[in-house]
Design an enzyme around this catalytic site. Structure first.
Site, short mmCIF file in Angstrom:
data_model
loop_
_atom_site.label_atom_id
_atom_site.label_comp_id
_atom_site.label_asym_id
_atom_site.label_seq_id
_atom_site.Cartn_x
_atom_site.Cartn_y
_atom_site.Cartn_z
N THR A 40 29.76 72.80 57.15
CA THR A 40 30.45 74.03 56.32
C THR A 40 29.18 73.41 54.89
O THR A 40 28.75 72.39 55.23
CB THR A 40 31.72 74.36 55.71
OG1 THR A 40 31.69 75.33 54.81
CG2 THR A 40 31.71 73.50 54.26
N LYS A 44 25.00 73.08 57.41
CA LYS A 44 25.20 74.70 59.22
C LYS A 44 23.27 74.57 59.08
O LYS A 44 24.22 74.65 60.68
CB LYS A 44 25.44 76.30 58.35
CG LYS A 44 27.73 75.73 58.01
CD LYS A 44 27.82 77.58 58.08
CE LYS A 44 29.30 77.42 57.38
NZ LYS A 44 29.64 78.80 57.35
N ASN A 65 28.32 76.29 62.64
CA ASN A 65 29.85 75.53 62.21
C ASN A 65 30.28 74.85 62.40
O ASN A 65 31.71 74.22 62.45
CB ASN A 65 30.47 76.75 61.25
CG ASN A 65 31.51 76.88 62.58
OD1 ASN A 65 30.83 77.27 63.54
ND2 ASN A 65 32.19 77.99 61.97
N ASP A 81 31.59 82.43 62.73
CA ASP A 81 31.74 82.99 61.82
C ASP A 81 31.30 83.95 62.03
O ASP A 81 32.42 84.97 61.08
CB ASP A 81 30.67 81.86 60.25
CG ASP A 81 30.70 81.31 60.37
OD1 ASP A 81 31.98 80.66 59.94
OD2 ASP A 81 29.84 80.32 59.43
N GLY A 106 23.92 90.73 51.04
CA GLY A 106 23.56 89.74 51.20
C GLY A 106 22.55 89.27 52.06
O GLY A 106 22.51 89.71 53.10
N ALA A 107 21.37 88.57 52.25
CA ALA A 107 19.89 87.76 53.47
C ALA A 107 20.44 86.57 53.94
O ALA A 107 19.31 85.96 53.60
CB ALA A 107 18.93 88.92 52.78
N GLY A 108 21.68 86.02 53.16
CA GLY A 108 21.19 84.85 53.46
C GLY A 108 22.11 83.89 54.43
O GLY A 108 21.93 84.82 55.51
N GLY A 109 21.64 82.45 54.87
CA GLY A 109 22.40 81.57 55.39
C GLY A 109 24.21 82.84 55.72
O GLY A 109 24.68 82.77 57.67
N GLY A 218 38.31 86.78 52.29
CA GLY A 218 37.59 85.86 53.51
C GLY A 218 38.93 85.34 53.66
O GLY A 218 37.99 84.11 54.62
P1 ATR Z 1 24.41 81.47 51.92
O1 ATR Z 1 24.48 80.64 52.98
O2 ATR Z 1 26.13 81.80 50.72
O3 ATR Z 1 24.35 82.54 52.06
P2 ATR Z 1 21.75 81.82 50.07
O4 ATR Z 1 21.08 81.29 51.48
O5 ATR Z 1 21.53 80.35 49.07
O6 ATR Z 1 23.40 81.16 50.82
O7 ATR Z 1 22.19 82.63 50.01
C1 ATR Z 1 22.76 83.46 48.79
C2 ATR Z 1 22.36 84.97 48.73
O8 ATR Z 1 23.58 85.26 47.30
C3 ATR Z 1 21.61 85.89 48.76
O9 ATR Z 1 21.16 87.04 49.53
C4 ATR Z 1 21.42 85.46 47.50
O10 ATR Z 1 20.37 86.56 47.50
P3 ATR Z 1 18.73 86.50 47.16
O11 ATR Z 1 18.19 86.60 47.98
O12 ATR Z 1 18.17 87.79 46.75
O13 ATR Z 1 18.53 85.12 46.75
C5 ATR Z 1 22.34 86.45 47.13
N1 ATR Z 1 22.81 85.84 45.84
C6 ATR Z 1 23.30 84.74 44.51
N2 ATR Z 1 23.37 85.28 43.53
C7 ATR Z 1 23.33 86.27 43.16
C8 ATR Z 1 23.60 87.24 42.70
N3 ATR Z 1 24.57 87.13 41.82
N4 ATR Z 1 24.12 88.48 42.50
C9 ATR Z 1 23.49 89.27 43.74
N5 ATR Z 1 22.94 87.73 44.51
C10 ATR Z 1 23.26 86.75 44.49
#
Ligand code: ATR
Length: 255
Positions: A40, A44, A65, A81, A106-109, A218
Site C-alpha cells: 500500500t 506501490k 499492489n 485496485d 484527482g490525478a495522482g497514483g 471506499g
Molecule cells: P495518491 O497516490 O494517493 O493518488 P498523489 O499521487 O500524491 O497520491 O496524488 C494526490 C492527489 O490528491 C492529487 O491529484 C492531488 O492534486 P495535485 O495533483 O494538484 O497535487 C490531490 N489533492 C491532494 N490534496 C488535495 C486538496 N486539498 N484538494 C484537492 N486535491 C488534492
C-alpha cells in the site's frame, strides 16, 4: 477471514516498513518463505519497479499492489485496485457505468490505478479533474486509446453534471474536500470516496450536504481489491460481502 471462509492454510499479517527499506523488506520476507504481498501507499510505485513481470493492467497503472513470489522465479506484480473499485460500484452497489458520465477527481497514483478498469466499463464520458490541471490532461492522454477520456481543472466543471463522481484525491487525509462546483453530481447520482474511515468521510459528508442520492465510502473497494489479490495467490475467490459487513461493524464499534 478469506482464508477461514475458503479453508486455506495461511498467515497474513501487516508489516510496517521504513521509507527506503522497501526492497530490503521484500527480500527478507521472500527469504523467509513469504509467497505474496499486498503493498500500500507509499510503496506501490516501488513495488511496480521491483516486479520483473507485470499484468497488463499493472503495467499501465504504473503501480502494483499485489506481489506474487513463486520459488526463485521472477517476481510478478499486479494491480487489483481498479477491479476492486469497479466491483464495489457495479456488483455491491449496483451502479451501471456503461453509457454514464463519470467524473474522476484527482490525478495522482490512486486515480491512475483505477483508470483502465473504469474505462473498460465503457462510460459515455470519463472526465479527470485535478487541482493541477496539467496532470489530469496528461493522464487522459495516457489512457485515451481506451475510451472517451478528458482531463481538466476544477473551474471547467462549472455547469457540468455527472452520474458518478469518484474521489481519488488525498484531500480527505486533511479532512478536506476538493473544491468542486455545487451540482456537479446529479441529484439521483452517486458519489464514491476511495477513502474510508470509522465515520463518514469528508467527501461523503459533502455529497450528503449536496443532496446526492447515494454517497459511499471506499471500504468495499478495500475488501474487493483484497479479494482479487487473494484469488491471484490462492486460485479461489472468497465472498466479500460478509467481510465488508464484519469490517463495517468493527469500524462502527470503534467510532
Ligand atoms: P495518491 O497516490 O494517493 O493518488 P498523489 O499521487 O500524491 O497520491 O496524488 C494526490 C492527489 O490528491 C492529487 O491529484 C492531488 O492534486 P495535485 O495533483 O494538484 O497535487 C490531490 N489533492 C491532494 N490534496 C488535495 C486538496 N486539498 N484538494 C484537492 N486535491 C488534492
Amino acid at each position: 477471514m478469506f482464508a477461514v471462509q475458503t479453508g486455506q492454510q495461511l498467515v497474513y499479517d501487516a508489516m510496517d516498513v521504513e521509507p527506503g527499506r522497501f526492497a530490503a523488506a521484500v527480500g527478507e520476507f521472500r527469504a523467509g518463505g513469504g509467497r505474496g504481498l499486498n503493498v500500500t501507499v507509499p510503496f506501490k510505485e516501488q513495488a511496480w519497479a521491483l516486479a520483473e513481470q507485470r499484468s497488463a493492467r499493472a503495467q499501465r497503472a504504473g503501480a502494483v499492489n499485489t506481489l506474487v513470489f513463486d520459488g526463485d522465479g521472477p517476481i510478478f506484480g499486479d494491480n487489483t485496485d481498479g477491479l476492486g473499485l469497479v466491483r464495489d460500484l457495479t456488483v455491491n452497489q449496483g451502479v451501471m457505468l456503461e453509457g454514464r458520465r463519470v467524473l474522476l477527481v484527482g490525478a495522482g497514483g490512486a486515480a491512475r490505478g483505477v483508470l483502465e478498469p473504469l474505462l473498460a466499463q465503457r462510460p459515455a464520458l470519463l472526465v479527470i479533474a485535478n487541482r493541477t490541471p496539467e496532470k489530469a490532461v496528461e493522464l487522459a492522454r495516457l489512457f485515451c486509446d481506451l475510451g472517451h477520456v478528458e482531463g481538466c481543472g476544477f473551474p471547467v466543471l462549472d455547469g457540468q453534471r455527472f452520474d458518478v463522481v469518484i474521489n481519488a484525491t488525498a484531500a480527505g487525509l486533511q479532512g478536506e474536500v476538493p473544491p468542486l462546483p455545487t451540482d456537479v453530481a446529479a441529484a439521483d447520482g452517486w458519489c464514491y470516496d476511495m477513502m474510508y474511515g470509522s465515520g463518514p468521510t469528508a467527501f461523503v459528508r459533502w455529497a450528503r450536504q449536496q443532496g446526492v442520492a447515494h454517497a459511499v465510502d471506499g471500504l468495499g473497494m478495500l475488501v474487493e481489491q483484497a479479494a482479487e489479490s487473494f484469488r491471484i495467490w490462492r486460485g479461489v475467490r472468497p465472498l466479500s460481502a460478509p467481510v465488508i459487513a464484519a469490517l463495517r461493524a468493527e469500524l462502527a464499534a470503534a467510532d
